[in-house]
Motif scaffolding. Sequence first.
Motif, PDB file in Angstrom:
ATOM      1  N   THR A 308      82.726  47.548   1.962  1.00 35.48           N
ATOM      2  CA  THR A 308      81.834  47.713   0.810  1.00 35.48           C
ATOM      3  C   THR A 308      82.062  46.570  -0.154  1.00 35.48           C
ATOM      4  N   LEU A 309      80.983  46.082  -0.756  1.00 36.88           N
ATOM      5  CA  LEU A 309      81.092  45.022  -1.764  1.00 36.88           C
ATOM      6  C   LEU A 309      81.027  45.571  -3.184  1.00 36.88           C
ATOM      7  N   ASP A 310      80.635  46.820  -3.331  1.00 32.16           N
ATOM      8  CA  ASP A 310      80.501  47.391  -4.674  1.00 32.16           C
ATOM      9  C   ASP A 310      81.841  47.334  -5.402  1.00 32.16           C
ATOM     10  N   ASN A 364      69.258  50.942  -2.055  1.00 29.22           N
ATOM     11  CA  ASN A 364      70.346  51.900  -1.912  1.00 29.22           C
ATOM     12  C   ASN A 364      71.614  51.410  -2.596  1.00 29.22           C
ATOM     13  N   LYS A 365      71.910  50.111  -2.470  1.00 28.06           N
ATOM     14  CA  LYS A 365      73.119  49.575  -3.095  1.00 28.06           C
ATOM     15  C   LYS A 365      73.004  49.594  -4.620  1.00 28.06           C
ATOM     16  N   LEU A 368      73.866  53.160  -5.622  1.00 25.92           N
ATOM     17  CA  LEU A 368      75.307  53.373  -5.542  1.00 25.92           C
ATOM     18  C   LEU A 368      76.042  52.633  -6.654  1.00 25.92           C
ATOM     19  N   PHE A 369      75.567  51.430  -6.987  1.00 26.03           N
ATOM     20  CA  PHE A 369      76.169  50.675  -8.083  1.00 26.03           C
ATOM     21  C   PHE A 369      76.100  51.481  -9.384  1.00 26.03           C
ATOM     22  N   GLN A 370      74.959  52.062  -9.640  1.00 28.98           N
ATOM     23  CA  GLN A 370      74.804  52.866 -10.853  1.00 28.98           C
ATOM     24  C   GLN A 370      75.720  54.079 -10.831  1.00 28.98           C
ATOM     25  N   GLN A 371      75.916  54.650  -9.657  1.00 28.45           N
ATOM     26  CA  GLN A 371      76.770  55.830  -9.519  1.00 28.45           C
ATOM     27  C   GLN A 371      78.233  55.495  -9.728  1.00 28.45           C
ATOM     28  N   TYR A 372      78.701  54.368  -9.166  1.00 28.49           N
ATOM     29  CA  TYR A 372      80.115  54.040  -9.179  1.00 28.49           C
ATOM     30  C   TYR A 372      80.557  53.212 -10.377  1.00 28.49           C
ATOM     31  N   ASN A 373      79.638  52.648 -11.113  1.00 30.25           N
ATOM     32  CA  ASN A 373      80.021  51.691 -12.152  1.00 30.25           C
ATOM     33  C   ASN A 373      79.508  51.989 -13.548  1.00 30.25           C
ATOM     34  N   GLU A 374      78.470  52.776 -13.667  1.00 28.27           N
ATOM     35  CA  GLU A 374      77.867  53.004 -14.972  1.00 28.27           C
ATOM     36  C   GLU A 374      78.210  54.394 -15.493  1.00 28.27           C
TER      37      GLU A 374
END
Length: 375
Positions: A308-310, A364-365, A368-374
């Motif tokens: 994963t790059l997130d 999709n990424k 997921l970015f919004q879910q894991y980072n914001e």
Amino acid sequence: MKYKKIITLFLALAVTGSALTGCGSKSAGQSASGTQNTSATSDAAADDIAFDAEENTIRFATQPGQIRTAINILADQLGYYKEEGVNVEFVNAAGTEALTAITTGKDVDVLGTGIVPDLTFIANGSDLVVFEGTAAEGGAIISNPENVDTYKDLSNYADITAAMVRGESSWTVIRTQLKNAGVDPGSVTLMEVDSEANVAQAVAKGEADVGFLPVEKANSFLDVGIAIVYEVGELEPQYVCCRQVTSSAKLAEKRDAFVKFTIANLRAWEYYEDESNRDEIIKLLADFSGQTEEYVENYLFVNRTVLTLDPNKKGVETYYESLKDSGYFDNTDVDVSDHIDTSVYSDALNTLLKREPDNAFYQNKLELFQQYNEA
């Protein structure tokens, strides 16, 4: 490993280890297969910056035979770095040596393996910055084959002995799981050994009840008389593992190059996630690393390596707090959120979405970015 460019680094390091001799892979951007992605046109093609100018060069730390950073390797081998207009050089450096080189301004810009050393440097006052992910999960609990059922139940971990190499990331995750199971992690006697092979040997000989290893190492040591109890991701899905780090100074100096670098990585991630590319990926990674195709296939596709790059800011913060709670750091005053930059990844992802607004992978990424980072 096939190389066209040799880079030698002479780093005066105040850590254990000798001067580093670094080497690069095939010239950045050259594809071993000639594969090119024609779905996107590089925004960097018209850049005025010389391709190999210092501000447009990213020196990426790696080790011979290492494929944990498979997405970065693919970005290079598929020619995406060159297409995006960034010069990426692979240099031979690892662990604390690479982190010291990054923080002292030497000839390493990014390390993409490890999480505990990164956070330890940060806790000790380093200006390291997490800006991207490499892998999630990745740990395993091992025991003697006859004890697997016993240690499937975490409530049985009170007063056992656990073998590990110091800093093994999966132990930090399991500490929280043990608390949830009503077990005091402090009741576990930690047997710290000097190599992953010795973790397996300690368990096989009965010197330790369980051991903590990277999944790929656990699988490679099964023949010494150990078995896998859990892949730790089964207990804590998507827990942060290897991250990509640089220094705040390097990020400020080369931010445009870092965005191009991440755009290329995202394109390589999309390529990696396409099952139809599996055979080509195995060939490219084997060619780059010198590993066998069987090893690469097992590592990436059979043994459940999660790439994963997130950047996963929330996950890094949680992991840092777990390390603090375990007493791993002497200094606990650092706010780790000040050492996480999600903007490079966000800018790269949004650039790709402007190119391909209907691309389901990038959409999709973003979710997921919004879910894991914001917040």
